[in-house]
Design a protein around this motif. Sequence first.
Motif: not given
Length: 317
Positions: A62-68, A71-76, A98-107, A111-114
């Motif tokens: 879930n890209f939108e939810f993850l971006c939200y 916002k204030d996370i330092d590390a994953i 979940s494993n390939a696409y999910g990892t891509h979405v997370l990355l 990236r968008k959240n530095n």
Amino acid sequence: MKILITGGAGFIGSNFVRYLVKNYPKYEIINYDKLTYAGNLENLKDIENYPNYKFIRGDVCNFEFLCYILKDIDAIIHFAAESHVDNSYGNSLIFTKSNAYGTHVLLEAARKNNIKKIIHVSTDEVYGDILEGSFKETDKLEPNNPYSASKAAAEMIVRSYYQTYKIPVIMTRGNNVFGPFQYPEKIIPRFVTNLLENKKIPLHGDGSPIRTYIHTEDLCRALDIVFHKGVIGETYNIGTQDEISNLDLTKKILRKMGKDESYIEFVHDRLFNDKRYSIDLSKIISLGWKQECSFDEGLTKTIEWYKDNKTWWEPLK
Ligand code: NAD
């Protein structure tokens, strides 16, 4: 520091969440998990009210939810995955999702959240099997089942994000893990819980495949070292040299639990079963990690844990 742990309600994730929450009270730990059948908040009951722990239910796809959330996370630290290899021979599409696409979405969301640091948790199964010797981190990936292929695919995306966008990522490739809170589908908890119920234990094929095991306590310490001392862009094998065939492991569990070999039920082998996994550990050892829990000690502790925690595993069988 605020750390998002994906898949923190699963077996390894929950052990590592507990480890971080207890050992690093200044870190804020946010457990982000979709709660598939393998995700279980009961794993974290003892720490759910700690002030530095929070749970958020969410999907890594879930890209939108993850971006939200990011916002204030330092590390994953990214554990979330479909991990039960046997299931990947049935419906493997969810593994790729979940494993390939999910990892891509997370990355992409990272990236968008530095995000300042990402640990991508992979598996030694991405190398495929090896009859002699051990794989080094520089060896090529030759996965042989849909699960390991989806994890190797994820690694390729991680690699591309490091090369292309310089996102600060470190990868780990672990061997088989065992310890408390492992879903009773994997060989050790399945056999131990079956024997506690006085049931037979289903051994695949002739039991000859060889696997190598690391206890959760040693794994958590290794992940801690990788997180704090690992070099960005590098990959670290994590494991031990405790090799054992499935048949010898079965006999060892039977002995420790005071049962004879009549409890073994030989069943059809997996459609494809890697013969042996083995990884070279020099790189993680050079970071200062060393094994502290022997296989025998870990197995005894694990059997005791399942004896003492029937209320945890009985509803899962
Ligand atoms: P697990 O199946 O016990 O836990 C996985 C967790 O991820 C569960 O809580 C599940 O709900 C969650 N999850 C699954 N799909 C998700 C999604 N789309 N979004 C959010 N959460 C999702 O697995 P585990 O054994 O704890 O393994 C954790 C990680 O370690 C995996 O990436 C696995 O590939 C890797 N690994 C495991 C082993 C092992 O022996 N168990 C060995 C090497 C590497």
